[in-house]
Every structure is written in structure tokens, then in C-alpha cells.
Motif scaffolding. Structure first.
Motif, PDB file in Angstrom:
ATOM      1  N   UNK A  58       0.946  -1.488  -4.897  1.00 32.90           N
ATOM      2  CA  UNK A  58       1.021  -1.236  -6.331  1.00 32.90           C
ATOM      3  C   UNK A  58       0.007  -2.103  -7.058  1.00 32.90           C
ATOM      4  N   UNK A  59      -0.352  -1.642  -8.227  1.00 26.59           N
ATOM      5  CA  UNK A  59      -1.351  -2.305  -9.067  1.00 26.59           C
ATOM      6  C   UNK A  59      -0.643  -3.054 -10.186  1.00 26.59           C
TER       7      UNK A  59
ATOM      8  N   UNK B 190      10.280  -4.905  -0.964  1.00 16.54           N
ATOM      9  CA  UNK B 190      10.626  -5.409   0.368  1.00 16.54           C
ATOM     10  C   UNK B 190       9.603  -6.448   0.813  1.00 16.54           C
ATOM     11  N   UNK B 191      10.083  -7.639   1.124  1.00 21.75           N
ATOM     12  CA  UNK B 191       9.216  -8.697   1.644  1.00 21.75           C
ATOM     13  C   UNK B 191       9.072  -8.555   3.164  1.00 21.75           C
ATOM     14  N   UNK B 192       8.008  -9.149   3.763  1.00 20.36           N
ATOM     15  CA  UNK B 192       6.932  -9.921   3.146  1.00 20.36           C
ATOM     16  C   UNK B 192       5.890  -9.028   2.490  1.00 20.36           C
ATOM     17  N   UNK B 193       5.192  -9.623   1.521  1.00 18.06           N
ATOM     18  CA  UNK B 193       4.169  -8.934   0.748  1.00 18.06           C
ATOM     19  C   UNK B 193       2.880  -9.746   0.751  1.00 18.06           C
TER      20      UNK B 193
ATOM     21  N   UNK C  67      -3.392  -6.618  -6.832  1.00 21.03           N
ATOM     22  CA  UNK C  67      -2.783  -5.605  -5.976  1.00 21.03           C
ATOM     23  C   UNK C  67      -1.711  -6.290  -5.142  1.00 21.03           C
ATOM     24  N   UNK C  68      -0.538  -5.668  -5.060  1.00 20.03           N
ATOM     25  CA  UNK C  68       0.558  -6.149  -4.220  1.00 20.03           C
ATOM     26  C   UNK C  68       0.825  -5.085  -3.169  1.00 20.03           C
ATOM     27  N   UNK C  69       0.853  -5.487  -1.910  1.00 19.40           N
ATOM     28  CA  UNK C  69       1.064  -4.494  -0.852  1.00 19.40           C
ATOM     29  C   UNK C  69       1.865  -5.084   0.296  1.00 19.40           C
TER      30      UNK C  69
ATOM     31  N   UNK D 180      -6.107  -0.031   7.584  1.00 17.84           N
ATOM     32  CA  UNK D 180      -7.238  -0.675   6.925  1.00 17.84           C
ATOM     33  C   UNK D 180      -6.740  -1.796   6.011  1.00 17.84           C
ATOM     34  N   UNK D 181      -7.421  -2.932   6.080  1.00 18.20           N
ATOM     35  CA  UNK D 181      -7.163  -4.038   5.145  1.00 18.20           C
ATOM     36  C   UNK D 181      -8.105  -3.935   3.959  1.00 18.20           C
ATOM     37  N   UNK D 182      -9.406  -3.852   4.242  1.00 15.04           N
ATOM     38  CA  UNK D 182     -10.378  -3.674   3.177  1.00 15.04           C
ATOM     39  C   UNK D 182     -11.683  -3.154   3.754  1.00 15.04           C
TER      40      UNK D 182
END
Length: 378
Positions: A118-119, A131-134, A171-173, A251-253
Motif C-alpha cells: 500500500x501507498x 499482517x506483520x512482518x512488514x 510504501x508498506x508491503x 521482485x523487490x525492486x
């Protein structure tokens, strides 16, 4: 041939890689930068504004290629290349790769992969019930700055980052657990070539400092290449990071430029090719040659500050041959410099890269060098 190179701060990749490569290709190089005092012979330009960049190039003379290795200038440079009808990257792909929220959205919409994400805009409330971990990170960050694993207090982590980076979008993912890998590619008008990849070793969590990369030439299963196609990434050099999770690669980045931290030089050493020339040739409209099979093993080890303090001793820049291992040390700091530990790639003191017949001999050479020539912080 006239080559325009856009840049922000000086980097080893440009100074010791792309500029010598351009000279070897017979290019007349003009550096356009917002920091002309830091680049000998450069011309000042607001390179973050594609309108100013296009105007400056039109005034200076018709280009044969427009290129950048900066994370921050890919969109602007791609737009300028497109304006002049030159080979270049799709600006939309550059934007989708740089913006981590757009990356996640594009991959989900293409059905390639779904990672919960999410942004958070500067004024957005931090949601409950995730839900953790994030992992929380700047939407367009670099160098692992303010990238954190969060296991319980997301609101506190976000507040800390917002204090350090006011006005930025985050950004949280979901946290992707598994080995971290890279895929290095180089594309021309005909398609994409896989150059190889690296295994990445991170420092202690909750931070994500990349402490070393070891050559891992095994080809991926196609998932990462499918992700790049979904993003429109192909032309030119690209450095993609991904995690091999229990559910498969994720993919991470996507960094739409050549790999950094001296791994670009290591990649050239391993393949035995003029990599920087190959990249520029693609932007000049020439085909990328067939990629040879690499021989031996290579490692790049970042020498990371483990504390804040003053550097009192450090090895010089040098190349060393130990048996059948070639080793290079590049200092990034100087004796007398004060180090403030940040838990990011900014903590790097120097980098060692080494190439040899196998991993054991490369590891032995790196260990021997570090023991004999330590960095000392007091």
C-alpha cells in the motif's frame, strides 16, 4: 558521434566506467548536470526537468545518443532521447521501475505476481490491522535509506521516517522471506540478454544493508524476465533484485541502470567484456553482442562501518594479485573523516572486488586482505 550524458553527483561508474568507454568508442561527450562544479568540463542544466534538458541539447547540437546511469534521471533522459528520435528506454517503464508503488501495481495488473502493498502519502493515516512482518520504505528511495523491517509498531516506524523525510510518500508491503538475488540484463532493439546475477548478503535486520554480492550465474526460471516485460523494461542495462520465496521468485525492486557498488566492474571482469562500451553501443543503436559464458568466481565485499567515529587508518586504493586471484580495493572514505553510522549503504568505507578460479580461493584472498589492511574507526 555526439553523446550527451546526464548526471547528478559524480560516481565511479561514470568517471571510471562510462566516460572512458565513450572515449574508446570515439564519442564527443557532453555532461549535462545540475552540479557542473563537480564534473570537469560539464554544462549546467536542470536535468530533472525534461523540458530544460531538451532545450539545452537542442541549443548545443544534434545528439547521436542521450544516456544516464543515474537512478533519478532515467525518465527525463528517456523523454529527451525519444524527442530526438534516438534509441532509448521507454519513459513509462522508467517511471514504473523507479516508483515502487507503480512497480507493484503493474506486476499485479499483469498477473505476474501479487505482493501485499500500500501507498502512504505524507498526510495519510497509518492503517491498523495489517499482517506483520512488514517492510516500510520510501516510494522512490535508494541505497537502502530508511528501508526497515517492522514486526509490531508500523505507526512508530512510519513516524520516524516521516521526521527524517518530510513530505515523501512511503510504501508498506509484506516482508518477502528467502535468499536475495539479482538479475543483470542488457537489451537492444532486438531483445534482452541475461548477463548473469549475484547472491546478496545483507547485514543484520531490521535494516537492509547489502554487505556483499557473490557471483551466481544460474539463470532464473523466467519469472523475473516476465516481470520486466510487464513493466516494459528491456532496452539498456537493468539491475533487478528479487527474493526466492517458498512460493517462488518475487521482485523487490527494479533499478533501470547497471548494477552499482563496483559490481558493474566486477561483472565486466567476470564476463571478460567491455561492459560499459556495450551499454553505450546499445544507446548508439548498435546490437549487443552475444554474452560469453563467465569463468571462475567473483565477489564484491562492502567494508561497512560498525560504529560512528573518526577513521584513523585505512588501506589505499590498489590492485593486488594473490596467487591466481585478482583483487581491487577502492576506498570510499578518507583517514581523518568522521563517520556517522546510518544503517544504510552510506556506511560503506570501501569496497573490495575479487575474481579467481573458484569461490574458496576468492574468499581466502579477500579474508587475507582484510586482515592485513583493516579500516580502523575510533
Amino acid at each position: 558521434m555526439r553523446l550527451y550524458l546526464t548526471a547528478l553527483k559524480p560516481t565511479d561508474s561514470v568517471t571510471d566506467g562510462f566516460l572512458p568507454a565513450a572515449r574508446a568508442l570515439g564519442c564527443d561527450v557532453t555532461i549535462l548536470t545540475d552540479r557542473p562544479e563537480r564534473h570537469p568540463g560539464a554544462i549546467g542544466c536542470d536535468v530533472r526537468d525534461p523540458r530544460a534538458l531538451i532545450d539545452a541539447i537542442a541549443h548545443l547540437g544534434r545528439p547521436d545518443a542521450i544516456f544516464s546511469n543515474s537512478d533519478h534521471l532515467q525518465v527525463e533522459t528517456a523523454l529527451a532521447a525519444d524527442y530526438f528520435g534516438l534509441p532509448g528506454k521507454d519513459w513509462r517503464a522508467c517511471l514504473a521501475a523507479k516508483n515502487k508503488f507503480l512497480t507493484r501495481r503493474a506486476l499485479a495488473e499483469a498477473g505476474v505476481e501479487r505482493v501485499r502493498s500500500l501507498r502512504l502519502g505524507p498526510g495519510d493515516p497509518v492503517p491498523d490491522g495489517l499482517a506483520y512482518p512488514l517492510v516500510v520504505k520510501p516510494r522512490e528511495g535508494v541505497a537502502s535509506e530508511d528501508v526497515m523491517l517492522v514486526e509490531s509498531d508500523l505507526a512508530g516506524a512510519v513516524a520516524g521516517i516521516r521526521r527524517r523525510r518530510p513530505g515523501e510518500t512511503l510504501v508498506v508491503e509484506e516482508y518477502l522471506e528467502g535468499p536475495l538475488r539479482t538479475l543483470e540484463t542488457l537489451g537492444d532493439a532486438s531483445g534482452v540478454r541475461v548477463l548473469g546475477g549475484f547472491e546478496t548478503t545483507l547485514g543484520p535486520l531490521p535494516h537492509f544493508v547489502e554487505e556483499r554480492l557473490d557471483w551466481s550465474p544460474a539463470r532464473p526460471d523466467g519469472h523475473v524476465l516476465a516481470a520486466l516485460r510487464a513493466l516494459g523494461v528491456g532496452f539498456g542495462a537493468c539491475h533487478t533484485e528479487y527474493v526466492v520465496t517458498p512460493a517462488g521468485p518475487r521482485v523487490v525492486e527494479v533499478n533501470y541502470r547497471v548494477i552499482g557498488d563496483h559490481c558493474d566492474f566486477l561483472l565486466a571482469d567476470l564476463l571478460g567484456v567491455p561492459l560499459f562500451e556495450w551499454i553505450l553501443r546499445a544507446h548508439l543503436g548498435e546490437p549487443v553482442p552475444a554474452v560469453p559464458e563467465p569463468r571462475g568466481h567473483g565477489s564484491a565485499v562492502s567494508l561497512v562501518a560498525d560504529r560512528s567515529g573518526t577513521i584513523t587508518a585505512a588501506p589505499a586504493e590498489e590492485a593486488v594479485v594473490t596467487g591466481d586471484v585478482r583483487l581491487w580495493h577502492r576506498p570510499l572514505r578518507s583517514v581523518g573523516e568522521v563517520v556517522e553510522r546510518t544503517h544504510t549503504n552510506r556506511d560503506f568505507l570501501g569496497v573490495i572486488r575479487a575474481v579467481g578460479p573458484d569461490r574458496d580461493r576468492v574468499e581466502a584472498a579477500i579474508g587475507g586482505y582484510r586482515a592485513a589492511r583493516p579500516w580502523v574507526i575510533e
